[in-house]
Design a protein around this motif. Structure first.
Motif, PDB file in Angstrom:
ATOM      1  N   ALA A 104      63.409 -74.699  43.660  1.00  0.00           N
ATOM      2  CA  ALA A 104      62.388 -73.667  43.425  1.00  0.00           C
ATOM      3  C   ALA A 104      61.090 -74.296  42.939  1.00  0.00           C
ATOM      4  O   ALA A 104      59.989 -73.887  43.334  1.00  0.00           O
ATOM      5  CB  ALA A 104      62.913 -72.648  42.414  1.00  0.00           C
ATOM      6  N   LEU A 105      61.208 -75.303  42.070  1.00  0.00           N
ATOM      7  CA  LEU A 105      60.021 -75.972  41.549  1.00  0.00           C
ATOM      8  C   LEU A 105      59.259 -76.683  42.669  1.00  0.00           C
ATOM      9  O   LEU A 105      58.033 -76.583  42.762  1.00  0.00           O
ATOM     10  CB  LEU A 105      60.449 -76.980  40.473  1.00  0.00           C
ATOM     11  N   ARG A 106      59.968 -77.372  43.542  1.00  0.00           N
ATOM     12  CA  ARG A 106      59.309 -78.109  44.619  1.00  0.00           C
ATOM     13  C   ARG A 106      58.629 -77.188  45.618  1.00  0.00           C
ATOM     14  O   ARG A 106      57.607 -77.548  46.209  1.00  0.00           O
ATOM     15  CB  ARG A 106      60.339 -78.986  45.337  1.00  0.00           C
ATOM     16  N   HIS A 107      59.181 -75.991  45.811  1.00  0.00           N
ATOM     17  CA  HIS A 107      58.612 -75.041  46.779  1.00  0.00           C
ATOM     18  C   HIS A 107      57.664 -74.033  46.126  1.00  0.00           C
ATOM     19  O   HIS A 107      57.176 -73.126  46.804  1.00  0.00           O
ATOM     20  CB  HIS A 107      59.733 -74.293  47.504  1.00  0.00           C
ATOM     21  N   GLY A 108      57.420 -74.179  44.841  1.00  0.00           N
ATOM     22  CA  GLY A 108      56.546 -73.222  44.154  1.00  0.00           C
ATOM     23  C   GLY A 108      57.110 -71.815  44.167  1.00  0.00           C
ATOM     24  O   GLY A 108      56.356 -70.833  44.209  1.00  0.00           O
ATOM     25  N   ASP A 109      58.429 -71.701  44.106  1.00  0.00           N
ATOM     26  CA  ASP A 109      59.125 -70.421  44.226  1.00  0.00           C
ATOM     27  C   ASP A 109      59.360 -69.825  42.838  1.00  0.00           C
ATOM     28  O   ASP A 109      60.359 -70.132  42.168  1.00  0.00           O
ATOM     29  CB  ASP A 109      60.450 -70.635  44.960  1.00  0.00           C
ATOM     30  N   PHE A 110      58.450 -68.968  42.402  1.00  0.00           N
ATOM     31  CA  PHE A 110      58.549 -68.372  41.064  1.00  0.00           C
ATOM     32  C   PHE A 110      59.815 -67.535  40.922  1.00  0.00           C
ATOM     33  O   PHE A 110      60.521 -67.619  39.909  1.00  0.00           O
ATOM     34  CB  PHE A 110      57.306 -67.521  40.791  1.00  0.00           C
ATOM     35  N   ASP A 111      60.122 -66.716  41.922  1.00  0.00           N
ATOM     36  CA  ASP A 111      61.327 -65.885  41.858  1.00  0.00           C
ATOM     37  C   ASP A 111      62.587 -66.749  41.804  1.00  0.00           C
ATOM     38  O   ASP A 111      63.568 -66.393  41.138  1.00  0.00           O
ATOM     39  CB  ASP A 111      61.392 -64.936  43.054  1.00  0.00           C
ATOM     40  N   GLY A 112      62.560 -67.879  42.512  1.00  0.00           N
ATOM     41  CA  GLY A 112      63.696 -68.783  42.475  1.00  0.00           C
ATOM     42  C   GLY A 112      63.911 -69.368  41.087  1.00  0.00           C
ATOM     43  O   GLY A 112      65.056 -69.546  40.644  1.00  0.00           O
ATOM     44  N   LEU A 113      62.824 -69.659  40.381  1.00  0.00           N
ATOM     45  CA  LEU A 113      62.941 -70.136  39.005  1.00  0.00           C
ATOM     46  C   LEU A 113      63.511 -69.050  38.102  1.00  0.00           C
ATOM     47  O   LEU A 113      64.398 -69.306  37.275  1.00  0.00           O
ATOM     48  CB  LEU A 113      61.578 -70.592  38.481  1.00  0.00           C
ATOM     49  N   LEU A 114      63.006 -67.844  38.252  1.00  0.00           N
ATOM     50  CA  LEU A 114      63.493 -66.742  37.422  1.00  0.00           C
ATOM     51  C   LEU A 114      64.987 -66.518  37.624  1.00  0.00           C
ATOM     52  O   LEU A 114      65.692 -66.093  36.701  1.00  0.00           O
ATOM     53  CB  LEU A 114      62.729 -65.448  37.737  1.00  0.00           C
ATOM     54  N   ALA A 115      65.483 -66.806  38.820  1.00  0.00           N
ATOM     55  CA  ALA A 115      66.894 -66.573  39.120  1.00  0.00           C
ATOM     56  C   ALA A 115      67.817 -67.473  38.314  1.00  0.00           C
ATOM     57  O   ALA A 115      68.980 -67.126  38.092  1.00  0.00           O
ATOM     58  CB  ALA A 115      67.144 -66.770  40.614  1.00  0.00           C
ATOM     59  N   VAL A 116      67.335 -68.643  37.877  1.00  0.00           N
ATOM     60  CA  VAL A 116      68.204 -69.562  37.134  1.00  0.00           C
ATOM     61  C   VAL A 116      67.820 -69.685  35.662  1.00  0.00           C
ATOM     62  O   VAL A 116      68.515 -70.368  34.902  1.00  0.00           O
ATOM     63  CB  VAL A 116      68.211 -70.962  37.777  1.00  0.00           C
ATOM     64  N   THR A 119      53.238 -75.329  37.044  1.00  0.00           N
ATOM     65  CA  THR A 119      52.045 -76.176  36.954  1.00  0.00           C
ATOM     66  C   THR A 119      52.383 -77.631  37.279  1.00  0.00           C
ATOM     67  O   THR A 119      51.482 -78.438  37.529  1.00  0.00           O
ATOM     68  CB  THR A 119      51.402 -76.093  35.562  1.00  0.00           C
ATOM     69  N   PHE A 120      53.681 -77.966  37.272  1.00  0.00           N
ATOM     70  CA  PHE A 120      54.118 -79.326  37.597  1.00  0.00           C
ATOM     71  C   PHE A 120      54.770 -79.394  38.976  1.00  0.00           C
ATOM     72  O   PHE A 120      55.474 -80.355  39.289  1.00  0.00           O
ATOM     73  CB  PHE A 120      55.114 -79.820  36.537  1.00  0.00           C
ATOM     74  N   SER A 121      54.528 -78.385  39.796  1.00  0.00           N
ATOM     75  CA  SER A 121      55.190 -78.299  41.093  1.00  0.00           C
ATOM     76  C   SER A 121      54.909 -79.523  41.968  1.00  0.00           C
ATOM     77  O   SER A 121      55.802 -80.053  42.637  1.00  0.00           O
ATOM     78  CB  SER A 121      54.755 -77.024  41.815  1.00  0.00           C
ATOM     79  N   ARG A 122      53.672 -79.998  41.987  1.00  0.00           N
ATOM     80  CA  ARG A 122      53.326 -81.146  42.824  1.00  0.00           C
ATOM     81  C   ARG A 122      54.053 -82.416  42.403  1.00  0.00           C
ATOM     82  O   ARG A 122      54.394 -83.267  43.238  1.00  0.00           O
ATOM     83  CB  ARG A 122      51.819 -81.387  42.791  1.00  0.00           C
ATOM     84  N   ALA A 123      54.293 -82.544  41.094  1.00  0.00           N
ATOM     85  CA  ALA A 123      54.962 -83.755  40.598  1.00  0.00           C
ATOM     86  C   ALA A 123      56.474 -83.686  40.785  1.00  0.00           C
ATOM     87  O   ALA A 123      57.162 -84.686  40.549  1.00  0.00           O
ATOM     88  CB  ALA A 123      54.641 -83.945  39.113  1.00  0.00           C
TER      89      ALA A 123
END
Length: 286
Positions: free
Chosen positions: A185-197, A224-228
């Motif tokens: 989720a972090l690599r794809h900038g998926d906010f909903d995916g982050l919320l799911a976990v 904010t660290f998605s690119r890294a």
């Protein structure tokens, strides 16, 4: 003893002191602060009359941790009433020594959330006695109560820990699935995916910065660290699945996670080189 000799003896005790502080505080950064403060106390003290330096340092670190726990809770903590011995409760709480040993050994990431719910004096009494076998007489001096009251603090904490989180084996595969989902989720900038976990009340600690609490706030901060995130790899961090930050193969940081079932309840960013040297890191296969 000269300062160099004192420093050598302190370094011999550092792993033990850091283990005590981490189990009390649940934070590598705060644990290192407590241990460093103990060194400052030691370097400025007259230790000629100290027969048991390890015990003296454990007491100093424990007091530092107690002060830090109280400061952390500040307005959230109500004063704990003085405790008197309750023989009936003590007799019932003694239980099976083997079971109590298993309980003490099980303290790790899975129980840190439970320990965070204890009052500072309860947490200190439980950790010092049940995990590090510190006598109640010494604990009593640290918390400013009688030995019977210190025993009761530990008993109260033990009952809450047993009731809230029974000892269990760490499920590395289950943790790995959660961390893989977080990283994807972090690599794809998926906010909903982050919320799911992320647990709704997840807590993010990043060094001296103000902690961030809540899934939406932590998720937004993480993005904010998605690119890294392309430099991040799954790893074992102090025995639990976490993330290692390794741009061009060089370790510059790690993320330690605390889990409750399939949710992340706490994240700690570890990027100080001195702290990284004391973190148990192991690579995980893709």
């Amino acid at each position: 003893m000269d300062e160099d000799g004192l420093a050598v003896r302190f370094e011999e005790q550092r792993p033990h002191l850091r283990a005590v502080a981490y189990r009390m505080l649940g934070s590598h950064a705060e644990a290192d602060d407590a241990v460093q403060n103990a060194w400052l106390r030691l370097s400025g003290a007259d230790t000629a009359g100290v027969a048991n330096l390890a015990g003296w340092l454990t007491t100093v670190v424990a007091r530092e941790c107690l002060n830090m726990l109280r400061a952390r809770r500040n307005r959230r903590e109500e004063p704990l009433p003085d405790v008197t011995a309750e023989p009936a409760a003590e007799a019932h709480d003694a239980g099976d020594p083997e079971a109590e040993a298993l309980l003490a050994d099980s303290i790790g990431p899975a129980l840190m959330v439970v320990l965070d719910g204890l009052a500072p004096a309860e947490r200190l009494a439980f950790v010092l006695h049940d995990v590090f076998a510190v006598p109640f007489g010494e604990i009593a001096d640290i918390v400013g109560r009688s030995p019977a009251a210190a025993r009761q603090l530990a008993s109260r904490a033990r009952r809450r820990v047993v009731g809230a989180t029974p000892p269990r084996q760490v499920d590395i595969a289950r943790q790995r699935r959660v961390v893989d989902a977080f990283l994807a989720a972090l690599r794809h900038g998926d906010f909903d995916g982050l919320l799911a976990v992320l647990d709704p009340d997840v807590l993010l600690r990043d060094g001296d910065a103000e902690p961030v609490r809540g899934a939406r706030a932590v998720g937004a901060h993480a993005l904010t660290f998605s690119r890294a995130a392309r430099f991040v790899r799954p790893a074992l961090v102090d025995g639990a699945v976490g993330l290692a930050i390794v741009p061009q193969g060089r370790l510059i940081g790690a993320l330690a996670f605390t889990f409750d079932h399939d949710k992340i309840t706490a994240i700690e960013m570890i990027d100080d080189p001195g702290r990284l040297r004391h973190v148990d890191l192991a690579a995980l296969r893709p």
